[in-house]
Motif scaffolding. Sequence first.
Motif, PDB file in Angstrom:
ATOM      1  N   TYR A  13      -8.399  -6.429  -9.771  1.00 53.57           N
ATOM      2  CA  TYR A  13      -9.699  -6.991  -9.380  1.00 53.57           C
ATOM      3  C   TYR A  13     -10.312  -7.533 -10.661  1.00 53.57           C
ATOM      4  O   TYR A  13     -10.862  -6.766 -11.451  1.00 53.57           O
ATOM      5  CB  TYR A  13     -10.621  -5.929  -8.798  1.00 53.57           C
ATOM      6  CG  TYR A  13     -10.143  -5.287  -7.508  1.00 53.57           C
ATOM      7  CD1 TYR A  13     -10.013  -6.035  -6.343  1.00 53.57           C
ATOM      8  CD2 TYR A  13      -9.847  -3.930  -7.448  1.00 53.57           C
ATOM      9  CE1 TYR A  13      -9.595  -5.444  -5.150  1.00 53.57           C
ATOM     10  CE2 TYR A  13      -9.433  -3.330  -6.263  1.00 53.57           C
ATOM     11  CZ  TYR A  13      -9.311  -4.093  -5.117  1.00 53.57           C
ATOM     12  OH  TYR A  13      -8.910  -3.494  -3.942  1.00 53.57           O
ATOM     13  N   ALA A  18      -6.426  -2.074 -10.707  1.00 55.31           N
ATOM     14  CA  ALA A  18      -6.759  -0.947  -9.834  1.00 55.31           C
ATOM     15  C   ALA A  18      -5.515  -0.182  -9.406  1.00 55.31           C
ATOM     16  O   ALA A  18      -5.583   1.023  -9.141  1.00 55.31           O
ATOM     17  CB  ALA A  18      -7.515  -1.444  -8.606  1.00 55.31           C
ATOM     18  N   ALA A  37      -7.938  11.229  -5.970  1.00 55.30           N
ATOM     19  CA  ALA A  37      -9.390  11.339  -6.080  1.00 55.30           C
ATOM     20  C   ALA A  37     -10.069  10.021  -5.702  1.00 55.30           C
ATOM     21  O   ALA A  37      -9.405   8.993  -5.530  1.00 55.30           O
ATOM     22  CB  ALA A  37      -9.754  11.717  -7.520  1.00 55.30           C
ATOM     23  N   ASN A  38     -11.382  10.045  -5.597  1.00 51.98           N
ATOM     24  CA  ASN A  38     -12.154   8.831  -5.350  1.00 51.98           C
ATOM     25  C   ASN A  38     -11.843   7.815  -6.435  1.00 51.98           C
ATOM     26  O   ASN A  38     -11.820   8.146  -7.616  1.00 51.98           O
ATOM     27  CB  ASN A  38     -13.662   9.110  -5.368  1.00 51.98           C
ATOM     28  CG  ASN A  38     -14.109   9.943  -4.170  1.00 51.98           C
ATOM     29  OD1 ASN A  38     -14.842  10.892  -4.322  1.00 51.98           O
ATOM     30  ND2 ASN A  38     -13.658   9.594  -2.988  1.00 51.98           N
ATOM     31  N   GLY A  39     -11.594   6.590  -6.013  1.00 55.78           N
ATOM     32  CA  GLY A  39     -11.342   5.517  -6.975  1.00 55.78           C
ATOM     33  C   GLY A  39      -9.923   5.468  -7.513  1.00 55.78           C
ATOM     34  O   GLY A  39      -9.605   4.648  -8.386  1.00 55.78           O
ATOM     35  N   ALA A  40      -9.035   6.318  -6.988  1.00 51.46           N
ATOM     36  CA  ALA A  40      -7.656   6.375  -7.502  1.00 51.46           C
ATOM     37  C   ALA A  40      -6.841   5.135  -7.144  1.00 51.46           C
ATOM     38  O   ALA A  40      -5.837   4.844  -7.791  1.00 51.46           O
ATOM     39  CB  ALA A  40      -6.949   7.624  -6.976  1.00 51.46           C
ATOM     40  N   GLY A  41      -7.268   4.426  -6.084  1.00 54.14           N
ATOM     41  CA  GLY A  41      -6.529   3.222  -5.694  1.00 54.14           C
ATOM     42  C   GLY A  41      -5.847   3.330  -4.342  1.00 54.14           C
ATOM     43  O   GLY A  41      -4.998   2.498  -3.997  1.00 54.14           O
ATOM     44  N   LYS A  42      -6.248   4.314  -3.533  1.00 53.40           N
ATOM     45  CA  LYS A  42      -5.603   4.532  -2.236  1.00 53.40           C
ATOM     46  C   LYS A  42      -5.872   3.371  -1.269  1.00 53.40           C
ATOM     47  O   LYS A  42      -4.957   2.816  -0.668  1.00 53.40           O
ATOM     48  CB  LYS A  42      -6.089   5.862  -1.624  1.00 53.40           C
ATOM     49  CG  LYS A  42      -5.873   7.062  -2.539  1.00 53.40           C
ATOM     50  CD  LYS A  42      -6.402   8.359  -1.938  1.00 53.40           C
ATOM     51  CE  LYS A  42      -7.885   8.372  -1.616  1.00 53.40           C
ATOM     52  NZ  LYS A  42      -8.760   8.302  -2.816  1.00 53.40           N
ATOM     53  N   THR A  43      -7.160   3.039  -1.119  1.00 51.54           N
ATOM     54  CA  THR A  43      -7.521   1.944  -0.212  1.00 51.54           C
ATOM     55  C   THR A  43      -6.912   0.630  -0.699  1.00 51.54           C
ATOM     56  O   THR A  43      -6.419  -0.178   0.102  1.00 51.54           O
ATOM     57  CB  THR A  43      -9.061   1.826  -0.115  1.00 51.54           C
ATOM     58  OG1 THR A  43      -9.562   3.017   0.495  1.00 51.54           O
ATOM     59  CG2 THR A  43      -9.489   0.624   0.712  1.00 51.54           C
ATOM     60  N   THR A  44      -6.938   0.426  -2.014  1.00 51.06           N
ATOM     61  CA  THR A  44      -6.366  -0.797  -2.576  1.00 51.06           C
ATOM     62  C   THR A  44      -4.881  -0.898  -2.249  1.00 51.06           C
ATOM     63  O   THR A  44      -4.379  -1.967  -1.886  1.00 51.06           O
ATOM     64  CB  THR A  44      -6.590  -0.818  -4.107  1.00 51.06           C
ATOM     65  OG1 THR A  44      -7.994  -0.767  -4.353  1.00 51.06           O
ATOM     66  CG2 THR A  44      -5.991  -2.058  -4.736  1.00 51.06           C
ATOM     67  N   GLU A  85     -10.836   2.217   6.227  1.00 51.07           N
ATOM     68  CA  GLU A  85     -11.799   3.251   5.882  1.00 51.07           C
ATOM     69  C   GLU A  85     -13.136   2.936   6.565  1.00 51.07           C
ATOM     70  O   GLU A  85     -13.523   1.789   6.677  1.00 51.07           O
ATOM     71  CB  GLU A  85     -11.981   3.192   4.359  1.00 51.07           C
ATOM     72  CG  GLU A  85     -12.492   4.425   3.719  1.00 51.07           C
ATOM     73  CD  GLU A  85     -12.466   4.284   2.181  1.00 51.07           C
ATOM     74  OE1 GLU A  85     -11.882   3.336   1.633  1.00 51.07           O
ATOM     75  OE2 GLU A  85     -13.071   5.148   1.554  1.00 51.07           O
ATOM     76  N   GLU A 162      -8.376   7.411   5.499  1.00 51.31           N
ATOM     77  CA  GLU A 162      -9.389   8.466   5.618  1.00 51.31           C
ATOM     78  C   GLU A 162      -9.963   8.595   7.031  1.00 51.31           C
ATOM     79  O   GLU A 162     -11.181   8.498   7.222  1.00 51.31           O
ATOM     80  CB  GLU A 162     -10.536   8.226   4.619  1.00 51.31           C
ATOM     81  CG  GLU A 162     -10.010   7.981   3.207  1.00 51.31           C
ATOM     82  CD  GLU A 162     -10.685   8.809   2.142  1.00 51.31           C
ATOM     83  OE1 GLU A 162     -11.299   9.827   2.498  1.00 51.31           O
ATOM     84  OE2 GLU A 162     -10.562   8.445   0.974  1.00 51.31           O
TER      85      GLU A 162
HETATM   86  N1  LIG Z   1     -13.264  -5.524  -4.291  1.00 48.36           N
HETATM   87  C1  LIG Z   1     -13.241  -4.865  -5.448  1.00 48.36           C
HETATM   88  N2  LIG Z   1     -13.666  -5.439  -6.604  1.00 48.36           N
HETATM   89  C2  LIG Z   1     -13.613  -4.799  -7.793  1.00 48.36           C
HETATM   90  N3  LIG Z   1     -13.159  -3.550  -7.939  1.00 48.36           N
HETATM   91  C3  LIG Z   1     -12.733  -2.906  -6.832  1.00 48.36           C
HETATM   92  C4  LIG Z   1     -12.763  -3.518  -5.547  1.00 48.36           C
HETATM   93  N4  LIG Z   1     -12.278  -2.637  -4.628  1.00 48.36           N
HETATM   94  C5  LIG Z   1     -11.976  -1.515  -5.329  1.00 48.36           C
HETATM   95  N5  LIG Z   1     -12.243  -1.680  -6.652  1.00 48.36           N
HETATM   96  C6  LIG Z   1     -12.011  -0.692  -7.721  1.00 48.36           C
HETATM   97  O1  LIG Z   1     -10.642  -0.339  -7.707  1.00 48.36           O
HETATM   98  C7  LIG Z   1     -10.470   1.068  -7.925  1.00 48.36           C
HETATM   99  C8  LIG Z   1      -9.709   1.668  -6.745  1.00 48.36           C
HETATM  100  O2  LIG Z   1     -10.550   1.631  -5.596  1.00 48.36           O
HETATM  101  P1  LIG Z   1     -10.048   2.108  -4.162  1.00 48.36           P
HETATM  102  O3  LIG Z   1     -11.089   1.751  -3.189  1.00 48.36           O
HETATM  103  O4  LIG Z   1      -8.673   1.611  -3.930  1.00 48.36           O
HETATM  104  O5  LIG Z   1      -9.986   3.689  -4.378  1.00 48.36           O
HETATM  105  P2  LIG Z   1      -9.750   4.869  -3.329  1.00 48.36           P
HETATM  106  O6  LIG Z   1      -8.665   5.716  -3.882  1.00 48.36           O
HETATM  107  O7  LIG Z   1      -9.561   4.328  -1.968  1.00 48.36           O
HETATM  108  O8  LIG Z   1     -11.132   5.665  -3.425  1.00 48.36           O
HETATM  109  P3  LIG Z   1     -11.992   6.464  -2.293  1.00 48.36           P
HETATM  110  O9  LIG Z   1     -11.338   7.811  -2.165  1.00 48.36           O
HETATM  111  O10 LIG Z   1     -13.343   6.571  -2.905  1.00 48.36           O
HETATM  112  O11 LIG Z   1     -11.954   5.658  -1.043  1.00 48.36           O
HETATM  113  C9  LIG Z   1     -11.872   1.632  -8.123  1.00 48.36           C
HETATM  114  O12 LIG Z   1     -12.104   1.724  -9.496  1.00 48.36           O
HETATM  115  C10 LIG Z   1     -12.768   0.590  -7.481  1.00 48.36           C
HETATM  116  O13 LIG Z   1     -14.038   0.568  -8.102  1.00 48.36           O
END
Ligand SMILES: Nc1ncnc2c1ncn2[C@@H]1O[C@H](COP(=O)(O)OP(=O)(O)OP(=O)(O)O)[C@@H](O)[C@H]1O
Length: 240
Positions: A13, A18, A37-44, A85, A162
């Motif tokens: 990003y 990410a 954990a939160n922000g680990a990159g799962k959703t990405t 999510e 989730e």
């Molecule tokens: N559209 C975006 N633009 C910029 N950064 C992003 C974007 N989407 C996610 N990120 C960043 O990428 C990293 C991974 O985010 P992601 O949403 O994949 O985490 P996650 O593991 O799903 O977290 P959560 O458990 O909180 O859902 C984070 O640092 C987030 O801030």
Amino acid sequence: MALLSVAGLGVRYGAILAVRDVGLTVDAGEIVALLGANGAGKTTTLSAIVGLVPANAGTVTFDGRAMGGLGTELIVRAGMTLVPEGRRVFPSLSVDENLTLGAASRGDRAATASARQEMFELFPILAERRGQLAGTLSGGQQQQLAIARALMSGPRLLLLDEPSLGLAPQVVDDIFDLIARLRESGLTILLVEQNVAMALDVADRAYVLASGEIVMEGTAAELKASEEIERAYLGIAEAV
Ligand SMILES: Nc1ncnc2c1ncn2[C@@H]1O[C@H](COP(=O)(O)OP(=O)(O)OP(=O)(O)O)[C@@H](O)[C@H]1O
Ligand SMILES: [Mg+2]
């Protein structure tokens, strides 16, 4: 051969990397959990697999076919569907209309009608509420609708991001029961969950993401027995 195979996946990003060099496989019939954990990159990771965000490196192979650059529509047609999510249903459309949109990739009325019938059997509450606006359903009902809508496309692999987030304990139990039942019906599932204990109870295998990289993988039993997992996720909340 794995049903889904992800290799060297990278997602950027802007300046932020990410997800970096993520590799994972899901075999037909498995439930595989993706933890972290939160922000680990799962959703990405899930978003990149289904083409919602572009990957800047790596390959996604589904059923032997390269998915790179196909776009979400064609990826859904190939047989992978994401339940995002936050159970995003269309709030101002009815339950019925939400289900119909889920089958848009099919373009086949008979298949859509029979899929709807299956969903009403799987989720009796949705049959009862079929005319109700989705935005007025309870949280648990909305999650059921989000899953049912995804199933309307007839996927072979369901990606769940989730599904239990923000739901009451009894409803969380129902969602996990549903996941187990879906697997029994032959569906393959890639599951992102913050409820690590329940995810490891239902999953066959799991991967752990930290700061965008896979740091651990194994069978659910191996991860449950791991001290690191115990310390980071299964112990008391402060143990992180
Ligand atoms: N559209 C975006 N633009 C910029 N950064 C992003 C974007 N989407 C996610 N990120 C960043 O990428 C990293 C991974 O985010 P992601 O949403 O994949 O985490 P996650 O593991 O799903 O977290 P959560 O458990 O909180 O859902 C984070 O640092 C987030 O801030
Ligand atoms: Mg997320």
